[in-house]
Motif scaffolding. Structure first.
Motif, mmCIF file in Angstrom:
data_model
loop_
_atom_site.group_PDB
_atom_site.id
_atom_site.type_symbol
_atom_site.label_atom_id
_atom_site.label_comp_id
_atom_site.label_asym_id
_atom_site.label_seq_id
_atom_site.Cartn_x
_atom_site.Cartn_y
_atom_site.Cartn_z
ATOM 1 N N ARG A 104 100.452 -76.788 -70.474
ATOM 2 C CA ARG A 104 101.843 -76.935 -70.880
ATOM 3 C C ARG A 104 102.147 -75.989 -72.037
ATOM 4 O O ARG A 104 101.316 -75.745 -72.895
ATOM 5 C CB ARG A 104 102.120 -78.357 -71.343
ATOM 6 N N SER A 105 103.375 -75.497 -72.032
ATOM 7 C CA SER A 105 103.900 -74.689 -73.130
ATOM 8 C C SER A 105 105.356 -75.097 -73.297
ATOM 9 O O SER A 105 106.254 -74.453 -72.757
ATOM 10 C CB SER A 105 103.764 -73.201 -72.805
ATOM 11 N N GLY A 106 105.576 -76.222 -73.977
ATOM 12 C CA GLY A 106 106.922 -76.796 -74.038
ATOM 13 C C GLY A 106 107.300 -77.286 -72.656
ATOM 14 O O GLY A 106 106.535 -78.004 -72.014
ATOM 15 N N ASP A 107 108.473 -76.853 -72.130
ATOM 16 C CA ASP A 107 108.892 -77.195 -70.765
ATOM 17 C C ASP A 107 108.259 -76.285 -69.728
ATOM 18 O O ASP A 107 108.359 -76.535 -68.527
ATOM 19 C CB ASP A 107 110.414 -77.072 -70.635
ATOM 20 N N ASP A 108 107.629 -75.216 -70.172
ATOM 21 C CA ASP A 108 107.071 -74.206 -69.285
ATOM 22 C C ASP A 108 105.559 -74.408 -69.155
ATOM 23 O O ASP A 108 105.006 -75.359 -69.691
ATOM 24 C CB ASP A 108 107.399 -72.818 -69.835
ATOM 25 N N VAL A 109 104.897 -73.510 -68.421
ATOM 26 C CA VAL A 109 103.445 -73.593 -68.255
ATOM 27 C C VAL A 109 102.817 -72.213 -68.393
ATOM 28 O O VAL A 109 103.491 -71.186 -68.230
ATOM 29 C CB VAL A 109 103.045 -74.207 -66.886
ATOM 30 N N ILE A 110 101.533 -72.213 -68.671
ATOM 31 C CA ILE A 110 100.735 -70.995 -68.679
ATOM 32 C C ILE A 110 99.635 -71.196 -67.656
ATOM 33 O O ILE A 110 98.865 -72.163 -67.729
ATOM 34 C CB ILE A 110 100.158 -70.704 -70.072
ATOM 35 N N VAL A 111 99.561 -70.289 -66.682
ATOM 36 C CA VAL A 111 98.642 -70.414 -65.559
ATOM 37 C C VAL A 111 97.572 -69.344 -65.639
ATOM 38 O O VAL A 111 97.869 -68.171 -65.898
ATOM 39 C CB VAL A 111 99.404 -70.283 -64.218
ATOM 40 N N SER A 112 96.339 -69.762 -65.407
ATOM 41 C CA SER A 112 95.217 -68.833 -65.270
ATOM 42 C C SER A 112 94.568 -69.107 -63.921
ATOM 43 O O SER A 112 94.312 -70.264 -63.577
ATOM 44 C CB SER A 112 94.190 -69.021 -66.389
ATOM 45 N N MET A 113 94.337 -68.044 -63.147
ATOM 46 C CA MET A 113 93.729 -68.175 -61.823
ATOM 47 C C MET A 113 92.600 -67.157 -61.696
ATOM 48 O O MET A 113 92.775 -65.991 -62.042
ATOM 49 C CB MET A 113 94.775 -67.919 -60.727
ATOM 50 N N LYS A 114 91.461 -67.628 -61.187
ATOM 51 C CA LYS A 114 90.312 -66.750 -60.986
ATOM 52 C C LYS A 114 89.863 -66.877 -59.535
ATOM 53 O O LYS A 114 89.570 -67.980 -59.055
ATOM 54 C CB LYS A 114 89.173 -67.146 -61.917
ATOM 55 N N ALA A 115 89.816 -65.738 -58.855
ATOM 56 C CA ALA A 115 89.359 -65.740 -57.466
ATOM 57 C C ALA A 115 87.833 -65.871 -57.450
ATOM 58 O O ALA A 115 87.139 -65.115 -58.127
ATOM 59 C CB ALA A 115 89.789 -64.465 -56.757
ATOM 60 N N THR A 116 87.336 -66.840 -56.702
ATOM 61 C CA THR A 116 85.895 -67.005 -56.538
ATOM 62 C C THR A 116 85.442 -66.459 -55.189
ATOM 63 O O THR A 116 84.254 -66.224 -54.988
ATOM 64 C CB THR A 116 85.483 -68.485 -56.669
ATOM 65 N N ARG A 117 86.385 -66.267 -54.278
ATOM 66 C CA ARG A 117 86.109 -65.609 -52.996
ATOM 67 C C ARG A 117 87.268 -64.662 -52.741
ATOM 68 O O ARG A 117 88.419 -65.090 -52.660
ATOM 69 C CB ARG A 117 86.006 -66.636 -51.862
ATOM 70 N N VAL A 118 86.975 -63.376 -52.614
ATOM 71 C CA VAL A 118 88.013 -62.379 -52.363
ATOM 72 C C VAL A 118 87.838 -61.843 -50.946
ATOM 73 O O VAL A 118 86.880 -61.132 -50.653
ATOM 74 C CB VAL A 118 87.959 -61.221 -53.390
ATOM 75 N N ALA A 119 88.769 -62.216 -50.090
ATOM 76 C CA ALA A 119 88.778 -61.725 -48.713
ATOM 77 C C ALA A 119 89.796 -60.595 -48.553
ATOM 78 O O ALA A 119 89.691 -59.782 -47.648
ATOM 79 C CB ALA A 119 89.092 -62.862 -47.748
ATOM 80 N N ASN A 120 90.789 -60.551 -49.453
ATOM 81 C CA ASN A 120 91.829 -59.531 -49.417
ATOM 82 C C ASN A 120 92.152 -59.122 -50.852
ATOM 83 O O ASN A 120 92.769 -59.887 -51.595
ATOM 84 C CB ASN A 120 93.073 -60.076 -48.710
ATOM 85 N N LYS A 121 91.729 -57.918 -51.233
ATOM 86 C CA LYS A 121 91.914 -57.452 -52.619
ATOM 87 C C LYS A 121 93.388 -57.275 -52.982
ATOM 88 O O LYS A 121 93.765 -57.481 -54.131
ATOM 89 C CB LYS A 121 91.165 -56.138 -52.837
ATOM 90 N N GLU A 122 94.232 -56.880 -52.018
ATOM 91 C CA GLU A 122 95.669 -56.711 -52.311
ATOM 92 C C GLU A 122 96.306 -58.018 -52.752
ATOM 93 O O GLU A 122 97.164 -58.027 -53.627
ATOM 94 C CB GLU A 122 96.408 -56.183 -51.079
ATOM 95 N N ALA A 123 95.909 -59.111 -52.138
ATOM 96 C CA ALA A 123 96.459 -60.420 -52.509
ATOM 97 C C ALA A 123 95.871 -60.905 -53.826
ATOM 98 O O ALA A 123 96.554 -61.557 -54.615
ATOM 99 C CB ALA A 123 96.198 -61.437 -51.408
ATOM 100 N N ALA A 124 94.614 -60.581 -54.083
ATOM 101 C CA ALA A 124 93.927 -61.078 -55.279
ATOM 102 C C ALA A 124 94.447 -60.456 -56.575
ATOM 103 O O ALA A 124 94.177 -60.987 -57.653
ATOM 104 C CB ALA A 124 92.422 -60.845 -55.151
ATOM 105 N N ILE A 125 95.241 -59.377 -56.504
ATOM 106 C CA ILE A 125 95.764 -58.763 -57.733
ATOM 107 C C ILE A 125 96.727 -59.690 -58.476
ATOM 108 O O ILE A 125 96.987 -59.495 -59.653
ATOM 109 C CB ILE A 125 96.464 -57.407 -57.479
#
Length: 139
Positions: A104-125
């Motif tokens: 949470r960041s007030g009413d908003d959010v801060i998201v962190s995402m880490k790919a553990t399996r990359v099948a498509n590098k274009e999507a993982a960016i």
């Protein structure tokens, strides 16, 4: 005319008091969030959080503004770590998978995402650290 006005007033009151309105209950994670300036302003990331009690589901989609490249759509389940943090796992439509946190960041959010399996590098960016997302429909 009077009956029409009364009906409209009742309809507006019903919508405003409905549990499906944009305002989430205190402590709830439910909501829609968006970052229209991802990747240096070249992409958009949208995130939806649905919650029923302690059960939390997330879904997201991302796309480059020019429409080129992969446009991942993903979903997963999350667990509430504490009042300020969710942890989740996800899989997207390109078979990339990973883990993440939402803070949470007030009413908003801060998201962190880490790919553990990359099948498509274009999507993982689209998966990165400390991505700020604003609540959509904030009143």
């Amino acid at each position: 005319m009077f009956h029409y006005s009364v009906r409209m007033l009742c309809a507006f009151a019903f919508i405003a008091l409905s549990p499906h309105s944009f305002a989430a209950e205190p402590g709830s994670w439910a909501g829609e969030f968006k970052n229209p300036k991802l990747l240096g302003g070249k992409a958009v990331l949208q995130l939806s959080i649905e919650q029923q009690g302690s059960k939390v589901q997330i879904s997201f989609d991302a796309v480059r503004n020019d429409g080129k490249g992969a446009a991942p759509e993903g979903q997963g389940s999350a667990k509430i770590v504490d009042s300020q943090t969710l942890q989740f796992s996800f899989e997207d439509n390109f078979r990339n998978a990973g883990t993440g946190t939402i803070k949470r960041s007030g009413d908003d959010v801060i998201v962190s995402m880490k790919a553990t399996r990359v099948a498509n590098k274009e999507a993982a960016i689209f998966y990165g650290e400390n991505m700020p997302l604003k609540r959509v429909g904030k009143k």
